[in-house]
Design an enzyme around this catalytic site. Structure first.
Site, PDB file in Angstrom:
ATOM      1  N   HIS A 182     -59.911 -19.995 -50.825  1.00  0.00           N
ATOM      2  CA  HIS A 182     -59.462 -21.219 -50.140  1.00  0.00           C
ATOM      3  C   HIS A 182     -57.940 -21.252 -49.974  1.00  0.00           C
ATOM      4  O   HIS A 182     -57.394 -22.238 -49.509  1.00  0.00           O
ATOM      5  CB  HIS A 182     -59.924 -22.425 -50.987  1.00  0.00           C
ATOM      6  CG  HIS A 182     -59.944 -23.741 -50.270  1.00  0.00           C
ATOM      7  ND1 HIS A 182     -60.853 -24.038 -49.275  1.00  0.00           N
ATOM      8  CD2 HIS A 182     -59.165 -24.862 -50.389  1.00  0.00           C
ATOM      9  CE1 HIS A 182     -60.640 -25.270 -48.826  1.00  0.00           C
ATOM     10  NE2 HIS A 182     -59.619 -25.791 -49.483  1.00  0.00           N
ATOM     11  N   ASP A 235     -64.823 -19.002 -51.209  1.00  0.00           N
ATOM     12  CA  ASP A 235     -64.157 -20.302 -51.272  1.00  0.00           C
ATOM     13  C   ASP A 235     -64.887 -21.147 -52.314  1.00  0.00           C
ATOM     14  O   ASP A 235     -66.088 -21.409 -52.164  1.00  0.00           O
ATOM     15  CB  ASP A 235     -64.215 -20.980 -49.898  1.00  0.00           C
ATOM     16  CG  ASP A 235     -63.345 -22.216 -49.827  1.00  0.00           C
ATOM     17  OD1 ASP A 235     -63.404 -23.032 -50.771  1.00  0.00           O
ATOM     18  OD2 ASP A 235     -62.616 -22.361 -48.833  1.00  0.00           O
ATOM     19  N   SER A 292     -58.912 -27.249 -44.669  1.00  0.00           N
ATOM     20  CA  SER A 292     -59.633 -28.060 -45.651  1.00  0.00           C
ATOM     21  C   SER A 292     -59.675 -29.524 -45.194  1.00  0.00           C
ATOM     22  O   SER A 292     -60.230 -29.799 -44.126  1.00  0.00           O
ATOM     23  CB  SER A 292     -58.983 -27.899 -47.019  1.00  0.00           C
ATOM     24  OG  SER A 292     -59.851 -28.341 -48.029  1.00  0.00           O
TER      25      SER A 292
END
Lengths: 303, 303
Positions: free
Chosen positions: B280, B245, B165
């Site tokens: 995620h 995600d 991320s």
């Protein structure tokens, strides 16, 4: 037919899915959380749906204070479940809920998060703290009803059990009390003789009565080995404990289980591995999960 | 010689040890936490201490809100580090400390836990928010001084980088800005074009100045691919992003990186894998860690 389980999350991980579930339990009289990991073999559409190929189940009982999430996130069973093809079930460690469920909010080692995998007999706790029947009977039955209905998953007949700390005691205790029900049993840092150590004495006293030693003996592995007969030459209980486990000498006491088994049908069948430098954490558990997975896979007929 | 790092915990896991460290950083002007995993090869006494066999390092940059502990517990790099023989370094995501370190306590996506792996130029943040120089220069140098002194570990010359991320952006950005310093780069769900998405705009504006677009371009992978020349035919950046995600379309935008690289020396060198159903979380990361580990092991000369 109404669904038994509510799916709160369905998480893709490794080759399968982790389902975070909630359901009503008649045993505990509460809503219960449970996570299950369905391995990649379950989602393999080419797999034949014959009885012989049903995917077996490993039950993982967590330790004090844990929920179904800790081991799901940190023990890393999923990769192993995919490797061999078994489901993993992560039950909660106690009934939960509000003030209607008795608890000691000042003590993390008793009450909520510390159900000790037994059926309480003391009036205050007897209505809710029925984790023994919940884990070994009700939960497998409900899972089979809902998730086993397509004939691919076996939560009842071909199953094994493992656990950590309080859950390691719960696994060994449940394996012995239900001798024959589980194909194999292993444990990470189990509380081996709860009747004589602090955590065990507190929970046994409160749930079963401080003077009800006959009931204590029905759950203590060190007593059970004397009354349950091992009739299978391949019986072996795989155990790992770290030498730097801070609870080793005060609460775990694996040497007492070794001693208790001497002269019984279980002599030589507890394979207790004291491993240098390891502690009580998931860093320790995840390290030995591959070895335990292979052990259970053999007993479940997957190797 | 005084020690640079204080060891707060030394945890046996897999075949090596996870060290939880603290040290003073000149870059951030604060104490910093960092975890490092030294693989089993480091503890293998039979290993020869020659230059050629030095153990290389993979730097893992975490995402928003994370500390060095999240990935240490949940990404499960350790088993892979043992498999191939590399060290893993888990830096923190920002300077920490009390009110002397500026922060926005009401916003988890900015300030502490969200250093964005850059050197801030805005006066309020410039003294502490220097995560770029900290991660790519100061930290490797300090680790080499203290842990590399026995000649077995290489934190500087043979190293690769990855991240998740915000840390995925940090890895790609750092890899491109220091082209040649890292043997390989990969990313899990990276923020690919921070200059045009919410998280990135907020952090770039506050740390670099909202009208200082020239500075933004120095960190944004979509700008860097246009000015940094890929001169190595084997350059490849491995990326995985889950189709479920929740940040995919608002903050990650991998398609923009693919587009930006078209017509540049990086065209075809971003291997972006959109993987069905993954989210995620660390359940996603840990699933693809084995593939990323093998990728880096090859580039580090371990395969």
């Amino acid at each position: 037919m109404p669904k038994i389980f509510k799916t709160n999350a369905e998480i893709a991980t490794c080759g399968g899915k982790l389902l975070k579930l909630t359901h009503d339990s008649k045993e505990t009289g509460t809503q219960m959380d449970v996570n299950i990991y369905l391995p990649k073999q379950y989602y393999d559409k080419s797999k034949k749906e014959c009885h012989e190929s049903k995917i077996p189940t490993l039950y993982y009982l967590s330790g004090l204070t844990c929920t179904p999430n800790n081991a799901s996130e940190k023990a890393f069973w999923q990769l192993q479940a995919d490797k061999y093809g078994f489901t993993v079930v992560f039950p909660d460690t106690s009934p939960r809920g509000g003030d209607e469920v008795p608890d000691d909010k000042n003590d993390w080692s008793f009450g909520k998060g510390a159900g000790f995998y037994l059926n309480a007999t003391e009036p205050k706790y007897a209505a809710n703290y029925r984790m023994y029947d919940y884990v070994h009977k009700e939960l497998p039955s409900l899972l089979q009803q809902e998730f086993g209905s397509d004939g691919k998953l076996d939560f009842i007949k071909n199953k094994s059990i493992t656990g950590h700390s309080m859950g390691g005691y719960g696994a060994i205790s449940g394996f012995l009390k239900n001798y024959g029900a589980y194909k194999s049993c292993s444990a990470f840092a189990p509380i081996c003789n709860p009747s004589v150590v602090g955590w065990g004495i507190k929970c046994f006293s409160n749930y079963l009565g401080s003077d009800n030693k006959a009931a204590w003996k029905q759950y203590d592995p060190c007593d059970l080995v004397k009354v349950v007969k091992s009739t299978n030459a391949s019986d072996k209980v795989l155990i790992h404990v770290g030498t730097k486990d801070p609870f080793l000498n005060e609460h775990l006491r694996p040497e007492l289980l070794l001693n208790a088994s001497k002269g019984t049908t279980w002599e030589g069948k507890f394979d207790i591995n004291l491993v240098d430098n390891f502690d009580h954490s998931y860093y320790f558990i995840s390290t030995f999960v591959p070895e335990h997975a292979e052990f259970h896979a053999k007993h479940l007929g997957l190797l």
